[in-house]
Design a protein around this motif. Structure first.
Motif, PDB file in Angstrom:
ATOM      1  N   ARG A  24       0.816  -1.219   0.000  1.00  0.00           N
ATOM      2  CA  ARG A  24       0.000   0.000   0.000  1.00  0.00           C
ATOM      3  C   ARG A  24       0.850   1.270   0.000  1.00  0.00           C
ATOM      4  NH1 ARG A  24      -3.237  -3.783   2.911  1.00  0.00           N
ATOM      5  NH2 ARG A  24      -1.955  -3.542   4.735  1.00  0.00           N
ATOM      6  N   SER A  25       1.823   1.335   0.918  1.00  0.00           N
ATOM      7  CA  SER A  25       2.596   2.569   1.085  1.00  0.00           C
ATOM      8  C   SER A  25       3.863   2.602   0.242  1.00  0.00           C
ATOM      9  CB  SER A  25       2.980   2.744   2.561  1.00  0.00           C
ATOM     10  OG  SER A  25       3.922   1.754   2.941  1.00  0.00           O
ATOM     11  N   GLY A  26       4.350   1.435  -0.183  1.00  0.00           N
ATOM     12  CA  GLY A  26       5.622   1.372  -0.893  1.00  0.00           C
ATOM     13  C   GLY A  26       6.822   1.427   0.042  1.00  0.00           C
ATOM     14  N   GLU A  27       6.576   1.512   1.341  1.00  0.00           N
ATOM     15  CA  GLU A  27       7.659   1.596   2.323  1.00  0.00           C
ATOM     16  C   GLU A  27       8.459   0.298   2.369  1.00  0.00           C
ATOM     17  OE1 GLU A  27       8.079   2.996   6.958  1.00  0.00           O
ATOM     18  OE2 GLU A  27       6.198   2.056   6.338  1.00  0.00           O
ATOM     19  N   VAL A  28       9.784   0.434   2.481  1.00  0.00           N
ATOM     20  CA  VAL A  28      10.639  -0.724   2.680  1.00  0.00           C
ATOM     21  C   VAL A  28      10.491  -1.133   4.141  1.00  0.00           C
ATOM     22  CG1 VAL A  28      12.996  -1.582   2.706  1.00  0.00           C
ATOM     23  CG2 VAL A  28      12.246  -0.079   0.865  1.00  0.00           C
ATOM     24  N   LEU A  29      10.121  -2.389   4.365  1.00  0.00           N
ATOM     25  CA  LEU A  29       9.843  -2.860   5.716  1.00  0.00           C
ATOM     26  C   LEU A  29      11.033  -3.553   6.367  1.00  0.00           C
ATOM     27  CD1 LEU A  29       6.288  -4.339   5.073  1.00  0.00           C
ATOM     28  CD2 LEU A  29       6.876  -2.100   6.061  1.00  0.00           C
ATOM     29  N   MET A  30      11.727  -4.382   5.611  1.00  0.00           N
ATOM     30  CA  MET A  30      12.806  -5.169   6.195  1.00  0.00           C
ATOM     31  C   MET A  30      13.608  -5.845   5.102  1.00  0.00           C
ATOM     32  SD  MET A  30      10.598  -8.442   7.597  1.00  0.00           S
ATOM     33  CE  MET A  30      11.934  -9.624   7.560  1.00  0.00           C
ATOM     34  N   MET A  31      14.740  -6.404   5.496  1.00  0.00           N
ATOM     35  CA  MET A  31      15.537  -7.252   4.624  1.00  0.00           C
ATOM     36  C   MET A  31      15.844  -8.509   5.414  1.00  0.00           C
ATOM     37  SD  MET A  31      18.451  -8.829   3.553  1.00  0.00           S
ATOM     38  CE  MET A  31      19.872  -8.284   4.468  1.00  0.00           C
ATOM     39  N   ALA A  32      15.700  -9.644   4.762  1.00  0.00           N
ATOM     40  CA  ALA A  32      16.045 -10.924   5.377  1.00  0.00           C
ATOM     41  C   ALA A  32      16.594 -11.822   4.279  1.00  0.00           C
ATOM     42  CB  ALA A  32      14.825 -11.538   6.058  1.00  0.00           C
ATOM     43  N   TRP A  33      16.970 -13.027   4.649  1.00  0.00           N
ATOM     44  CA  TRP A  33      17.594 -13.943   3.704  1.00  0.00           C
ATOM     45  C   TRP A  33      16.645 -15.068   3.326  1.00  0.00           C
ATOM     46  CZ3 TRP A  33      22.175 -12.487   1.795  1.00  0.00           C
ATOM     47  CH2 TRP A  33      22.910 -11.530   2.515  1.00  0.00           C
ATOM     48  N   MET A  34      16.806 -15.557   2.106  1.00  0.00           N
ATOM     49  CA  MET A  34      16.059 -16.719   1.645  1.00  0.00           C
ATOM     50  C   MET A  34      17.029 -17.744   1.064  1.00  0.00           C
ATOM     51  SD  MET A  34      12.675 -15.385  -0.332  1.00  0.00           S
ATOM     52  CE  MET A  34      11.274 -14.743   0.559  1.00  0.00           C
ATOM     53  N   THR A  35      16.664 -19.001   1.191  1.00  0.00           N
ATOM     54  CA  THR A  35      17.335 -20.091   0.494  1.00  0.00           C
ATOM     55  C   THR A  35      16.456 -20.439  -0.714  1.00  0.00           C
ATOM     56  OG1 THR A  35      16.113 -21.754   1.741  1.00  0.00           O
ATOM     57  CG2 THR A  35      18.258 -21.076   2.641  1.00  0.00           C
ATOM     58  N   ALA A  36      16.918 -21.315  -1.569  1.00  0.00           N
ATOM     59  CA  ALA A  36      16.100 -21.751  -2.705  1.00  0.00           C
ATOM     60  C   ALA A  36      14.799 -22.376  -2.205  1.00  0.00           C
ATOM     61  CB  ALA A  36      16.881 -22.743  -3.568  1.00  0.00           C
ATOM     62  N   GLU A  37      14.881 -23.137  -1.125  1.00  0.00           N
ATOM     63  CA  GLU A  37      13.669 -23.763  -0.593  1.00  0.00           C
ATOM     64  C   GLU A  37      12.718 -22.728   0.007  1.00  0.00           C
ATOM     65  OE1 GLU A  37      12.277 -27.460   2.284  1.00  0.00           O
ATOM     66  OE2 GLU A  37      14.418 -27.130   1.952  1.00  0.00           O
TER      67      GLU A  37
END
Length: 119
Positions: A24-37
């Motif tokens: 809705r706001s376009g605000e950046v909320l956070m950054m985290a990591w992902m694996t392929a799974e």
């Protein structure tokens, strides 16, 4: 063209950064990591799933806090080494109980806190 997660560029630990943005706001909320799974779990469930480096386990955002991230859009950057997850956020995104993890600004060489924790 069908999405192929194997075309993503994961780091040496098998991780790729994922930036969460409020739909809705376009605000950046956070950054985290992902694996392929985690990418596959996110796309199949519609609930954003990250990889916790400290716990060495999957982390479905909001599973314990109730501050759920419902996937709205999933984007890959031009170098295929970073993800943008556009989400419908319920409650604060940050573990500090703030709307965004990016609540500290540096202005004129000083740190300024932009938002207080939610009640």
């Amino acid at each position: 063209m069908k999405f192929d997660p194997s075309t993503l560029k994961f780091n040496e630990a098998g991780l790729i950064p994922a930036i969460a943005q409020d739909e809705r706001s376009g605000e950046v909320l956070m950054m985290a990591w992902m694996t392929a799974e985690a990418v596959e779990k996110t796309l199949s469930s519609g609930r954003v799933t990250y990889w916790s480096r400290s716990r060495q386990s999957f982390w479905v955002k909001g599973e314990s806090s109730g501050h759920v991230q419902e996937l709205v859009d999933f984007r890959v950057d031009c170098d295929r080494d970073c993800l943008l997850v556009v989400v419908r956020q319920t409650g604060p995104a940050c573990h500090t109980n703030r709307r965004s993890c990016f609540y500290t600004a540096v202005r004129d060489g000083r740190e300024v806190e932009l938002m207080a924790p939610e009640e």
